[in-house]
Design a protein around this motif. Structure first.
Motif, PDB file in Angstrom:
ATOM      1  N   PHE A 166     -56.277  61.118 -87.813  1.00 32.68           N
ATOM      2  CA  PHE A 166     -55.966  61.251 -89.375  1.00 32.68           C
ATOM      3  C   PHE A 166     -54.534  60.505 -89.757  1.00 32.68           C
ATOM      4  O   PHE A 166     -53.938  60.262 -89.066  1.00 32.68           O
ATOM      5  CB  PHE A 166     -55.777  62.739 -89.452  1.00 32.68           C
ATOM      6  N   MET A 167     -54.863  60.304 -91.035  1.00 30.60           N
ATOM      7  CA  MET A 167     -53.603  59.216 -91.508  1.00 30.60           C
ATOM      8  C   MET A 167     -53.570  58.048 -90.954  1.00 30.60           C
ATOM      9  O   MET A 167     -52.511  57.596 -90.584  1.00 30.60           O
ATOM     10  CB  MET A 167     -52.383  60.244 -91.614  1.00 30.60           C
ATOM     11  N   THR A 168     -54.646  57.375 -90.704  1.00 33.23           N
ATOM     12  CA  THR A 168     -54.637  56.267 -89.765  1.00 33.23           C
ATOM     13  C   THR A 168     -54.165  55.002 -90.408  1.00 33.23           C
ATOM     14  O   THR A 168     -54.253  53.880 -89.597  1.00 33.23           O
ATOM     15  CB  THR A 168     -56.381  56.265 -89.444  1.00 33.23           C
ATOM     16  N   SER A 169     -54.171  54.870 -91.625  1.00 32.50           N
ATOM     17  CA  SER A 169     -54.091  53.504 -92.139  1.00 32.50           C
ATOM     18  C   SER A 169     -54.707  52.644 -92.053  1.00 32.50           C
ATOM     19  O   SER A 169     -56.016  52.883 -92.093  1.00 32.50           O
ATOM     20  CB  SER A 169     -52.470  53.060 -91.795  1.00 32.50           C
ATOM     21  N   TYR A 170     -54.539  51.338 -91.399  1.00 34.49           N
ATOM     22  CA  TYR A 170     -55.461  50.372 -91.078  1.00 34.49           C
ATOM     23  C   TYR A 170     -55.990  50.519 -89.612  1.00 34.49           C
ATOM     24  O   TYR A 170     -56.694  49.685 -89.029  1.00 34.49           O
ATOM     25  CB  TYR A 170     -55.081  49.122 -91.285  1.00 34.49           C
ATOM     26  N   GLY A 171     -55.687  51.658 -88.878  1.00 34.47           N
ATOM     27  CA  GLY A 171     -56.396  51.774 -87.703  1.00 34.47           C
ATOM     28  C   GLY A 171     -55.370  51.689 -86.511  1.00 34.47           C
ATOM     29  O   GLY A 171     -55.856  51.557 -85.235  1.00 34.47           O
ATOM     30  N   ASN A 172     -54.016  51.342 -86.701  1.00 32.21           N
ATOM     31  CA  ASN A 172     -53.168  51.132 -85.960  1.00 32.21           C
ATOM     32  C   ASN A 172     -52.808  51.991 -84.616  1.00 32.21           C
ATOM     33  O   ASN A 172     -52.928  51.682 -83.538  1.00 32.21           O
ATOM     34  CB  ASN A 172     -51.522  50.416 -86.503  1.00 32.21           C
ATOM     35  N   THR A 173     -52.831  53.243 -84.982  1.00 30.61           N
ATOM     36  CA  THR A 173     -52.813  54.361 -84.128  1.00 30.61           C
ATOM     37  C   THR A 173     -54.135  54.142 -83.255  1.00 30.61           C
ATOM     38  O   THR A 173     -53.960  54.313 -81.843  1.00 30.61           O
ATOM     39  CB  THR A 173     -52.517  55.678 -84.611  1.00 30.61           C
ATOM     40  N   THR A 174     -55.220  54.084 -83.701  1.00 36.65           N
ATOM     41  CA  THR A 174     -56.331  53.920 -82.962  1.00 36.65           C
ATOM     42  C   THR A 174     -56.416  52.771 -82.035  1.00 36.65           C
ATOM     43  O   THR A 174     -56.864  53.020 -80.924  1.00 36.65           O
ATOM     44  CB  THR A 174     -57.594  54.165 -83.640  1.00 36.65           C
ATOM     45  N   LEU A 175     -55.902  51.800 -82.223  1.00 33.87           N
ATOM     46  CA  LEU A 175     -55.720  50.573 -81.609  1.00 33.87           C
ATOM     47  C   LEU A 175     -55.037  50.867 -80.512  1.00 33.87           C
ATOM     48  O   LEU A 175     -55.278  50.438 -79.287  1.00 33.87           O
ATOM     49  CB  LEU A 175     -55.488  49.627 -82.452  1.00 33.87           C
ATOM     50  N   SER A 176     -53.845  51.741 -80.632  1.00 36.97           N
ATOM     51  CA  SER A 176     -52.943  51.981 -79.650  1.00 36.97           C
ATOM     52  C   SER A 176     -53.600  52.830 -78.746  1.00 36.97           C
ATOM     53  O   SER A 176     -53.428  52.735 -77.347  1.00 36.97           O
ATOM     54  CB  SER A 176     -51.683  52.557 -80.299  1.00 36.97           C
ATOM     55  N   LEU A 177     -54.387  53.987 -79.171  1.00 38.81           N
ATOM     56  CA  LEU A 177     -55.061  54.906 -78.167  1.00 38.81           C
ATOM     57  C   LEU A 177     -56.268  54.538 -77.536  1.00 38.81           C
ATOM     58  O   LEU A 177     -56.058  54.950 -76.187  1.00 38.81           O
ATOM     59  CB  LEU A 177     -55.461  56.122 -79.141  1.00 38.81           C
ATOM     60  N   THR A 178     -56.975  53.658 -78.244  1.00 40.64           N
ATOM     61  CA  THR A 178     -58.211  53.553 -77.441  1.00 40.64           C
ATOM     62  C   THR A 178     -58.243  51.951 -76.790  1.00 40.64           C
ATOM     63  O   THR A 178     -58.869  51.651 -75.911  1.00 40.64           O
ATOM     64  CB  THR A 178     -59.265  53.555 -78.372  1.00 40.64           C
ATOM     65  N   ARG A 179     -57.384  51.170 -77.294  1.00 38.05           N
ATOM     66  CA  ARG A 179     -57.327  49.741 -76.927  1.00 38.05           C
ATOM     67  C   ARG A 179     -55.994  49.250 -75.948  1.00 38.05           C
ATOM     68  O   ARG A 179     -55.895  48.123 -75.675  1.00 38.05           O
ATOM     69  CB  ARG A 179     -57.785  48.805 -77.740  1.00 38.05           C
TER      70      ARG A 179
END
Length: 267
Positions: free
Chosen positions: A82-95
């Motif tokens: 949530f509140m992911t912006s362009y996906g930077n947190t998900t890139l940190s978490l998953t990749r």
């Protein structure tokens, strides 16, 4: 106290001096966001996203892969951001994106070229206020499913859908609490605790802008509902001169704002 102009209706303990980045989120790609927020404003990326990547790599990758292989019988983990912006947190978490990996965002011609693959089997869901950011993150395949969402303003039906996303997730991340009402993080914590699958909740606080009293309430609730795993602070971004003058006077904070990650496991 007069609130700063902010189209996203900031709910935090705000100050007129606070730096906002809303105009960067209207761009169709993360290039401006990279240069003005992730790079320039955050000490050349030596901040929360890279720190989070390194932390996940050291502490969680083996656990995530074990969850998928053993606890979920080979199924993919469900990651909700949530509140992911362009996906930077998900890139940190998953990749586990590091400083060099994020440099692909520095140019329009490379911003869709995400070379590092996901580090564990997962399906990713992203929600943010910015429609351009969500469109980019879907096209770049950072998210498998992504939608614009205002967590402070949901219909009863939409709230039930989001609650079920959180309950059924294995990893839920939320930050930017300055944009959230007092009740929203409380709901997220309770919904996540109601889930039954192995799960990790990541809360990304920003000091002092999330509201110090509000954060204490959310931390207390999280400790009641979930098992505390760890927390760590890190530098977030450089302050403007106006921010520094106010924050040093009120809080003794100078030079940079700070982020603090909390990691909590389902009981």
């Amino acid at each position: 106290m007069k609130q700063p102009a902010n189209k996203f209706e900031d709910k935090s303990e705000n100050f007129e001096a606070k730096k906002h980045f809303d105009d960067q989120y209207t761009a169709p790609t993360p290039v401006r966001f990279y240069h003005e927020v992730l790079s320039k404003a955050t000490l050349d990326m030596g901040s929360r996203d890279v720190v989070l990547s390194k932390y996940v790599e050291r502490n969680f990758l083996n656990m995530f892969n074990d969850w998928a292989k053993i606890d979920l019988d080979g199924k993919k983990l469900k990651v909700v951001d949530f509140m992911t912006s362009y996906g930077n947190t998900t890139l940190s978490l998953t990749r586990c994106f590091n400083q060099d990996d994020f440099k692909c965002w520095s140019k329009e011609e490379t911003c869709y070229n995400l070379k590092k693959e996901r580090q564990f089997p997962c399906v990713t869901y992203g929600f943010d206020l910015s429609e351009p950011a969500i469109k980019y993150a879907l096209k770049a395949k950072i998210f498998d499913v992504a939608e614009t969402l205002n967590l402070n303003s949901m219909t009863p039906e939409r709230e039930r859908e989001i609650a079920e996303h959180i309950r059924s997730s294995n990893i839920t991340s939320i930050n930017s609490f300055g944009y959230q009402s007092d009740e929203t993080p409380t709901k997220v914590i309770k919904w996540f605790a109601e889930g039954t699958a192995p799960g990790l909740l990541i809360l990304g606080f920003s000091s002092p802008y999330d509201g110090l009293e509000r954060v204490r309430i959310w931390k207390k609730l999280a400790l009641e509902k979930l098992d505390f795993f760890d927390n760590f602070p890190c530098k977030q971004r450089n302050m403007t001169k106006e921010e520094e003058e106010f924050c040093f006077k009120e809080y003794g904070i100078a030079d940079t704002t700070f982020a603090e990650y909390w990691f909590l496991l389902r009981k």
